[in-house]
Design an enzyme around this catalytic site. Structure first.
Site, PDB file in Angstrom:
ATOM      1  N   GLN A 237      -6.760  -5.039   2.187  1.00 15.30           N
ATOM      2  CA  GLN A 237      -7.442  -4.211   0.782  1.00 15.30           C
ATOM      3  C   GLN A 237      -8.388  -4.576  -0.253  1.00 15.30           C
ATOM      4  OE1 GLN A 237      -6.382  -0.545   1.169  1.00 15.30           O
ATOM      5  NE2 GLN A 237      -6.713  -0.124  -0.725  1.00 15.30           N
TER       6      GLN A 237
ATOM      7  N   HIS B  82      -0.296  -9.429  -3.446  1.00 20.15           N
ATOM      8  CA  HIS B  82      -1.065  -9.067  -4.693  1.00 20.15           C
ATOM      9  C   HIS B  82      -1.924 -10.335  -6.083  1.00 20.15           C
ATOM     10  CE1 HIS B  82      -2.636  -5.558  -6.831  1.00 20.15           C
ATOM     11  NE2 HIS B  82      -2.350  -4.815  -6.069  1.00 20.15           N
TER      12      HIS B  82
ATOM     13  N   ASP C 219     -11.068   0.696  -3.764  1.00 14.01           N
ATOM     14  CA  ASP C 219      -9.813   0.898  -3.199  1.00 14.01           C
ATOM     15  C   ASP C 219      -9.339   1.312  -2.081  1.00 14.01           C
ATOM     16  OD1 ASP C 219      -7.050  -0.362  -3.831  1.00 14.01           O
ATOM     17  OD2 ASP C 219      -6.457   1.965  -4.755  1.00 14.01           O
TER      18      ASP C 219
ATOM     19  N   HIS D 285       3.412   0.188  -2.152  1.00 19.17           N
ATOM     20  CA  HIS D 285       4.236  -1.470  -2.621  1.00 19.17           C
ATOM     21  C   HIS D 285       6.212  -1.688  -2.531  1.00 19.17           C
ATOM     22  CE1 HIS D 285      -0.031  -2.308  -2.644  1.00 19.17           C
ATOM     23  NE2 HIS D 285       0.513  -2.046  -4.013  1.00 19.17           N
TER      24      HIS D 285
ATOM     25  N   TYR E  80      -4.755 -11.797  -7.842  1.00 16.97           N
ATOM     26  CA  TYR E  80      -6.272 -11.560  -7.839  1.00 16.97           C
ATOM     27  C   TYR E  80      -6.739 -12.921  -8.579  1.00 16.97           C
ATOM     28  CZ  TYR E  80      -4.301  -6.715  -9.627  1.00 16.97           C
ATOM     29  OH  TYR E  80      -3.646  -5.578 -10.058  1.00 16.97           O
TER      30      TYR E  80
ATOM     31  N   ASN F 297       0.799  -1.031   0.538  1.00 17.37           N
ATOM     32  CA  ASN F 297       0.024  -0.255   0.450  1.00 17.37           C
ATOM     33  C   ASN F 297       1.040   1.449  -0.188  1.00 17.37           C
ATOM     34  OD1 ASN F 297      -2.660   1.497   0.345  1.00 17.37           O
ATOM     35  ND2 ASN F 297      -3.279  -0.374   1.041  1.00 17.37           N
ATOM     36  N   ARG F 298       0.232   2.136   0.505  1.00 19.82           N
ATOM     37  CA  ARG F 298       1.185   3.439   0.197  1.00 19.82           C
ATOM     38  C   ARG F 298       1.287   4.634   1.702  1.00 19.82           C
ATOM     39  NH1 ARG F 298      -3.195   2.701  -3.262  1.00 19.82           N
ATOM     40  NH2 ARG F 298      -2.793   3.508  -5.075  1.00 19.82           N
TER      41      ARG F 298
ATOM     42  N   GLU G 269      -6.483  -8.017  -0.135  1.00 21.09           N
ATOM     43  CA  GLU G 269      -4.869  -8.399   0.443  1.00 21.09           C
ATOM     44  C   GLU G 269      -4.624  -8.210   2.046  1.00 21.09           C
ATOM     45  OE1 GLU G 269      -2.535  -5.274  -2.589  1.00 21.09           O
ATOM     46  OE2 GLU G 269      -4.634  -5.033  -3.852  1.00 21.09           O
TER      47      GLU G 269
END
Length: 343
Positions: free
Chosen positions: A275, A167, A236, A97, A169, A71-72, A303
């Site tokens: 997330q 991460h 998100d 990330h 999908y 994440n950020r 996540e």
């Protein structure tokens, strides 16, 4: 019959009749996840590209292990024990990330392989992407019955922050995720701005499109006019999972159901947040291993992790790791036929 196979770049564990998992050392990446659906059909329910070359060319973290910090981190800086830490910025003015050269773009070492388990390791040197401390990380993928488990472990030589996650999908029936039903076991979430940075701490999901305490069709949520969803062009957001924050026992984070394939996936974890990302920035520039251009709605990432920007948010659960401690993130994917609880 249970077997494992290795090649120059890939390791396959599990069973050709049960869960079969293919892992690439590059990025400790979940490349394929094949299961038998409730309808009896075997499918690769992960969404990604053909192999390492395509991963190197992409920017979507498809199936990758992300870190040191998933994440950020706002403005690529934070205070740690009274000292300012500056990390690389790769998402506008922010760190995402793990930065310009995160764990997703490293080749991990395969340490051990059995029929149902593979362990990989990575050494991140002191100062890597600006982070203090040498971090020794391990990723362990394993298959037991109807469950795939990922365990991330990390230790450090100096106080730092660590937030590893997968991460991956998913798409349970091969028709995109719009018609899948999603339930998230969270009564609150973290609102963010258009850059994905938290704005006002933690708020209840009540009255928002992000109230997923009961199953909802993903396409309806993504196309909602809710301002939280509009800000990020879809979902998100970090959901604050129900239950204790001590990182001990596993708890269910989410349940995804495909009526089309009669398949249910439950995600269980020891992390405090989840997330949920609906692939909002998949824009057709990446071609999947099925030969199709990946666009929004083609994959769902769930996540488990610490919250976004937690190094700058004292009220959030702490991702600080000190020498002598071990950071441990556990993620379990539990599969079952629809209408019965995964075990």
């Amino acid at each position: 019959m249970t077997t494992h196979r290795t090649s120059d770049t890939a390791v396959t564990i599990g069973s050709v009749t049960g869960i079969e998992v293919e892992v690439l050392p590059y990025g400790a990446t979940l490349l394929r996840l094949t299961v038998t659906g409730g309808d009896g059909v075997r499918r690769d329910v992960s969404v990604g590209v053909a192999g390492e070359a395509e991963l190197r060319a992409g920017t979507d973290y498809l199936g990758a292990t992300v870190g040191r910090y998933a994440n950020r981190i706002a403005h690529g800086r934070f205070d740690l024990d009274g000292e300012q830490v500056e990390v690389t910025r790769n998402d506008g003015d922010n760190h995402l990330h793990g930065g310009v050269d995160g764990f997703d773009s490293r080749t991990w070492t395969v340490e051990r392989v059995t029929a149902d388990e593979v362990e990989l390791s990575l050494v991140s040197p002191d100062g890597d992407q600006g982070y203090p401390g040498e971090v020794r990380a391990r990723a362990v993928y394993s298959v037991r019955g109807d469950t795939m488990r990922i365990e991330y472990l990390a230790q450090t030589s100096r106080t730092t922050v660590v937030n590893l996650t997968s991460h991956a999908y998913i798409d349970l029936d091969g028709h995109g995720v719009d018609d899948l039903e999603l339930q998230v076991d969270a009564a609150s979430f973290v609102p963010v701005d258009s850059a994905g940075i938290p704005t006002i701490g933690v708020v209840p999901v009540d009255g928002t499109a992000l109230d997923l305490r009961l199953p909802r069709r993903i396409g309806d949520v993504v196309r909602s006019d809710d301002p939280h969803v509009a800000a990020t062009r879809g979902v998100d957001h970090n959901f604050v999972l129900d239950g204790p924050e001590d990182g001990g026992e596993l708890r269910r984070a989410a349940r995804v159901t495909s009526r089309r394939s009669d398949t249910t996936l439950e995600v269980w974890t020891n992390r405090p947040g989840l997330q949920v990302y609906t692939g909002n920035f998949l824009d057709g520039s990446t071609v999947s291993r099925r030969g199709t251009a990946l666009r929004q709605g083609d994959g769902l990432a769930l996540e488990p992790q610490f919250f976004p920007d937690s190094p700058n948010q004292p009220a959030f659960p702490s991702a600080v790791l000190r020498p002598g401690e071990t950071s441990r993130c556990v993620i379990e994917y539990r599969f079952a036929a629809s209408g019965r609880t995964a075990v």
